[in-house]
Motif scaffolding. Structure first.
Motif, PDB file in Angstrom:
ATOM      1  N   ASP A 160      -5.290   0.997  -4.238  1.00  0.00           N
ATOM      2  CA  ASP A 160      -5.497   1.791  -5.448  1.00  0.00           C
ATOM      3  C   ASP A 160      -6.978   1.819  -5.805  1.00  0.00           C
ATOM      4  N   TRP A 161      -7.316   2.692  -6.733  1.00  0.00           N
ATOM      5  CA  TRP A 161      -8.627   2.686  -7.368  1.00  0.00           C
ATOM      6  C   TRP A 161      -8.651   1.572  -8.408  1.00  0.00           C
TER       7      TRP A 161
ATOM      8  N   LEU B  61      -8.894   6.348   3.259  1.00  0.00           N
ATOM      9  CA  LEU B  61      -7.513   6.188   2.797  1.00  0.00           C
ATOM     10  C   LEU B  61      -6.520   6.112   3.950  1.00  0.00           C
TER      11      LEU B  61
ATOM     12  N   THR C 296      -8.768  11.229  -3.685  1.00  0.00           N
ATOM     13  CA  THR C 296     -10.066  10.913  -3.108  1.00  0.00           C
ATOM     14  C   THR C 296     -11.161  10.812  -4.171  1.00  0.00           C
TER      15      THR C 296
ATOM     16  N   THR D 190     -14.113   9.035  -2.410  1.00  0.00           N
ATOM     17  CA  THR D 190     -13.956   8.418  -1.101  1.00  0.00           C
ATOM     18  C   THR D 190     -13.527   9.513  -0.140  1.00  0.00           C
TER      19      THR D 190
ATOM     20  N   SER E 146     -10.713  10.904   3.079  1.00  0.00           N
ATOM     21  CA  SER E 146      -9.355  10.732   3.600  1.00  0.00           C
ATOM     22  C   SER E 146      -9.340   9.722   4.745  1.00  0.00           C
TER      23      SER E 146
ATOM     24  N   ARG F 165      -0.747   4.591  -1.055  1.00  0.00           N
ATOM     25  CA  ARG F 165      -1.548   5.192   0.016  1.00  0.00           C
ATOM     26  C   ARG F 165      -0.668   5.866   1.053  1.00  0.00           C
TER      27      ARG F 165
ATOM     28  N   ILE G 188      -2.911   8.376  -3.633  1.00  0.00           N
ATOM     29  CA  ILE G 188      -4.234   7.931  -4.081  1.00  0.00           C
ATOM     30  C   ILE G 188      -5.198   9.099  -3.916  1.00  0.00           C
TER      31      ILE G 188
ATOM     32  N   ILE H  25      -6.249   0.689   1.639  1.00  0.00           N
ATOM     33  CA  ILE H  25      -6.520   0.867   0.214  1.00  0.00           C
ATOM     34  C   ILE H  25      -5.199   0.889  -0.549  1.00  0.00           C
TER      35      ILE H  25
ATOM     36  N   LEU I 224     -12.480   0.459  -4.819  1.00  0.00           N
ATOM     37  CA  LEU I 224     -11.178   0.546  -4.172  1.00  0.00           C
ATOM     38  C   LEU I 224     -10.637  -0.855  -3.939  1.00  0.00           C
TER      39      LEU I 224
ATOM     40  N   GLY J 235     -15.154   2.085   1.636  1.00  0.00           N
ATOM     41  CA  GLY J 235     -14.058   1.275   2.147  1.00  0.00           C
ATOM     42  C   GLY J 235     -14.462  -0.042   2.778  1.00  0.00           C
TER      43      GLY J 235
ATOM     44  N   ASP K  10       0.820  -1.208   0.000  1.00  0.00           N
ATOM     45  CA  ASP K  10       0.000   0.000   0.000  1.00  0.00           C
ATOM     46  C   ASP K  10       0.863   1.272   0.000  1.00  0.00           C
TER      47      ASP K  10
END
Length: 119
Positions: free
Chosen positions: A45-46, A35, A13, A30, A32, A6, A11, A43, A67, A79, A3
């Motif tokens: 990545d998208w 994340l 929002t 999304t 913060s 992140r 990444i 997370i 995500l 999430g 990650d």
């Protein structure tokens, strides 16, 4: 999975796929707080998830941004929830009456290679 995107704040929002020309349905951002989660549910990545019919796999039925978590789960932008689709299978079968069997397959597009374009 790692990650690092992140932890380095790379990444965004807001999902990046609309800027790449994709039509994305559903929630597009999304928070913060999502994340900031660490551990297996961090997370990574998208992702862009496309549903396509097996009788015409070139045609996208529906597209959603989700995500990708460190443990491999794909979740909604909050999430935690499953990434949902609103597909009416009966309408799809009516559009493709010559197909003896109908199904869907999923195409997943990661965005890790695109992050430099959005920051």
């Amino acid at each position: 999975m790692n990650d690092g995107l992140r932890t380095n704040g790379l990444i965004p929002t807001t999902q990046p796929y609309s800027q790449l020309g994709y039509t994305v349905l559903g929630a597009l951002t999304t928070t913060s707080a999502v994340l900031a989660v660490s551990g297996n549910n961090a997370i990574v990545d998208w992702v862009l998830v496309e549903l396509r019919g097996t009788s015409s796999p070139y045609a996208v039925v529906e597209t959603r941004a989700g995500l990708l978590q460190r443990d491999g789960d794909i979740v909604a932008v909050n999430g935690t929830s499953a990434l949902g689709f609103c597909v009416n299978l009966r309408k799809l079968q009516d559009r493709h009456p010559s197909s003896q069997s109908f199904g869907l397959y999923v195409r997943i597009i990661l965005c890790a290679q695109q992050h430099s374009n959005f920051h």
